[in-house]
Design a protein around this motif. Structure first.
Motif, short mmCIF file in Angstrom:
data_model
loop_
_atom_site.label_atom_id
_atom_site.label_comp_id
_atom_site.label_asym_id
_atom_site.label_seq_id
_atom_site.Cartn_x
_atom_site.Cartn_y
_atom_site.Cartn_z
N GLU A 40 70.38 54.76 78.82
CA GLU A 40 70.86 55.04 80.17
C GLU A 40 72.33 55.40 80.29
OE1 GLU A 40 69.65 51.37 81.90
OE2 GLU A 40 71.36 50.28 81.11
N SER A 41 73.13 55.17 79.26
CA SER A 41 74.57 55.41 79.37
C SER A 41 75.11 55.95 78.04
CB SER A 41 75.29 54.10 79.70
OG SER A 41 74.84 53.57 80.92
N ASP A 42 76.32 56.48 78.09
CA ASP A 42 76.96 57.03 76.89
C ASP A 42 77.70 55.93 76.14
OD1 ASP A 42 76.00 59.58 77.37
OD2 ASP A 42 77.74 60.14 78.55
N CYS A 43 76.93 55.01 75.58
CA CYS A 43 77.48 53.87 74.85
C CYS A 43 76.41 53.40 73.87
CB CYS A 43 77.85 52.75 75.81
SG CYS A 43 76.43 52.06 76.68
N LEU A 44 76.73 52.36 73.13
CA LEU A 44 75.74 51.73 72.27
C LEU A 44 75.15 50.54 73.00
CD1 LEU A 44 77.54 51.77 68.80
CD2 LEU A 44 75.97 53.47 69.79
N GLU A 45 73.90 50.28 72.76
CA GLU A 45 73.23 49.11 73.30
C GLU A 45 72.83 48.23 72.14
OE1 GLU A 45 69.27 48.34 75.92
OE2 GLU A 45 70.76 49.75 76.69
N ALA A 46 72.96 46.92 72.33
CA ALA A 46 72.63 46.00 71.26
C ALA A 46 72.07 44.71 71.82
CB ALA A 46 73.88 45.71 70.41
N GLY A 47 71.42 43.97 70.97
CA GLY A 47 70.89 42.68 71.36
C GLY A 47 70.09 42.07 70.23
N GLY A 48 69.47 40.97 70.54
CA GLY A 48 68.70 40.24 69.54
C GLY A 48 67.21 40.46 69.70
N ASP A 49 66.46 39.51 69.16
CA ASP A 49 65.01 39.60 69.15
C ASP A 49 64.42 39.70 70.56
OD1 ASP A 49 65.08 39.37 66.39
OD2 ASP A 49 64.84 37.19 66.43
N LYS A 50 65.03 39.01 71.52
CA LYS A 50 64.50 39.05 72.88
C LYS A 50 64.61 40.45 73.48
CE LYS A 50 64.98 34.23 74.02
NZ LYS A 50 65.34 33.25 75.02
N LEU A 51 65.71 41.13 73.21
CA LEU A 51 65.85 42.50 73.71
C LEU A 51 64.79 43.40 73.08
CD1 LEU A 51 67.33 44.74 75.27
CD2 LEU A 51 68.76 45.04 73.24
N MET A 52 64.60 43.26 71.77
CA MET A 52 63.60 44.11 71.11
C MET A 52 62.22 43.83 71.67
SD MET A 52 64.48 46.54 69.34
CE MET A 52 62.84 46.96 68.85
N ALA A 53 61.91 42.57 71.96
CA ALA A 53 60.61 42.24 72.53
C ALA A 53 60.42 42.92 73.88
CB ALA A 53 60.46 40.72 72.66
N GLU A 54 61.48 43.00 74.68
CA GLU A 54 61.40 43.68 75.98
C GLU A 54 61.11 45.17 75.79
OE1 GLU A 54 64.23 42.95 79.08
OE2 GLU A 54 64.61 40.92 78.34
N TYR A 55 61.81 45.79 74.86
CA TYR A 55 61.57 47.22 74.61
C TYR A 55 60.17 47.46 74.06
CZ TYR A 55 66.07 49.22 75.81
OH TYR A 55 67.16 49.67 76.51
N VAL A 56 59.73 46.62 73.13
CA VAL A 56 58.39 46.77 72.57
C VAL A 56 57.35 46.68 73.68
CG1 VAL A 56 56.65 45.69 71.08
CG2 VAL A 56 58.98 46.05 70.22
N ALA A 57 57.47 45.68 74.57
CA ALA A 57 56.52 45.53 75.67
C ALA A 57 56.54 46.74 76.60
CB ALA A 57 56.83 44.25 76.45
N MET A 58 57.74 47.24 76.90
CA MET A 58 57.85 48.40 77.78
C MET A 58 57.19 49.63 77.14
SD MET A 58 61.26 50.24 79.44
CE MET A 58 62.22 49.73 78.05
N ILE A 59 57.45 49.84 75.87
CA ILE A 59 56.89 51.00 75.17
C ILE A 59 55.38 50.88 75.04
CG2 ILE A 59 56.81 52.15 72.91
CD1 ILE A 59 59.90 51.54 72.77
N GLU A 60 54.90 49.70 74.65
CA GLU A 60 53.47 49.53 74.45
C GLU A 60 52.67 49.56 75.75
OE1 GLU A 60 52.87 46.16 71.89
OE2 GLU A 60 53.57 47.28 70.14
N ALA A 61 53.33 49.39 76.88
CA ALA A 61 52.64 49.47 78.17
C ALA A 61 52.29 50.92 78.52
CB ALA A 61 53.51 48.87 79.28
N LEU A 62 52.93 51.86 77.86
CA LEU A 62 52.65 53.28 78.09
C LEU A 62 51.55 53.74 77.13
CD1 LEU A 62 56.35 54.48 78.38
CD2 LEU A 62 54.69 54.29 80.25
N PRO A 63 50.72 54.70 77.53
CA PRO A 63 49.64 55.16 76.65
C PRO A 63 50.19 55.85 75.41
CG PRO A 63 49.46 56.15 78.86
CD PRO A 63 50.71 55.35 78.83
N PHE A 64 49.53 55.62 74.28
CA PHE A 64 49.91 56.27 73.04
C PHE A 64 49.85 57.79 73.24
CE2 PHE A 64 49.23 57.96 68.80
CZ PHE A 64 50.23 57.29 68.09
N GLY A 65 50.89 58.48 72.80
CA GLY A 65 50.95 59.93 72.95
C GLY A 65 51.58 60.40 74.25
#
Length: 155
Positions: A40-65
């Motif tokens: 969303e912005s011109d910077c780096l984003e970082a975090g731990g396991d909880k952040l990755m879990a949020e991204y994984v859930a968001m991505i997997e909620a969308l249909p493959f392809g």
């Protein structure tokens, strides 16, 4: 949670000291962080396991392809670097990420709850007043919406 803002410097090897309060088991960043160019912005984003879990859930909620899913996979998974702390609590940012985010020697680490961002200090300073004004507007509109929904308020 990642809270607060810290001004730091990248050394010649692109090492960055991550605040000690960010390096906890509670936020999943005890041993290192995931880092990538922000969606969303011109910077780096970082975090731990909880952040990755949020991204994984968001991505997997969308249909493959799905095009949105693929774009998120390319950005988050494809751009991802797992960065471990050295003995001094520093991470070494890859040159490619530094270039993509336009990071100079002076940076700002901005805590954002489940994640944090790493900004070039000049770019952050140019942005923060506008963001604060937008936050004020969001708070006012949220308050207006809450007041309209209160019993006895016919506006």
């Amino acid at each position: 949670m990642f809270l607060g803002t810290s001004e730091k410097q990248l050394d010649g090897k692109r090492r960055l000291l991550i605040p000690q309060e960010f390096r906890t088991a509670a936020n999943g960043a005890e041993h290192g962080v995931f880092c990538f160019f922000s969606v969303e912005s011109d910077c780096l984003e970082a975090g731990g396991d909880k952040l990755m879990a949020e991204y994984v859930a968001m991505i997997e909620a969308l249909p493959f392809g799905d095009d949105w899913r693929t774009a998120l996979e390319e950005t988050v998974y494809g751009g991802q670097k797992q960065l471990a702390y050295d003995g001094g609590g520093r991470i070494t940012l890859p040159e490619s990420l530094c270039e993509e985010a336009g990071l100079g020697e002076d940076v700002v680490i901005v805590g954002m709850g489940p994640r944090f961002q790493i900004w070039d200090r000049a770019r952050w300073n140019d942005r923060k007043d506008d963001r604060r004004a937008l936050a004020r507007k969001a708070m006012r509109e949220r308050g207006d919406t809450a007041r309209r929904g209160m019993p006895g308020n016919d506006q």
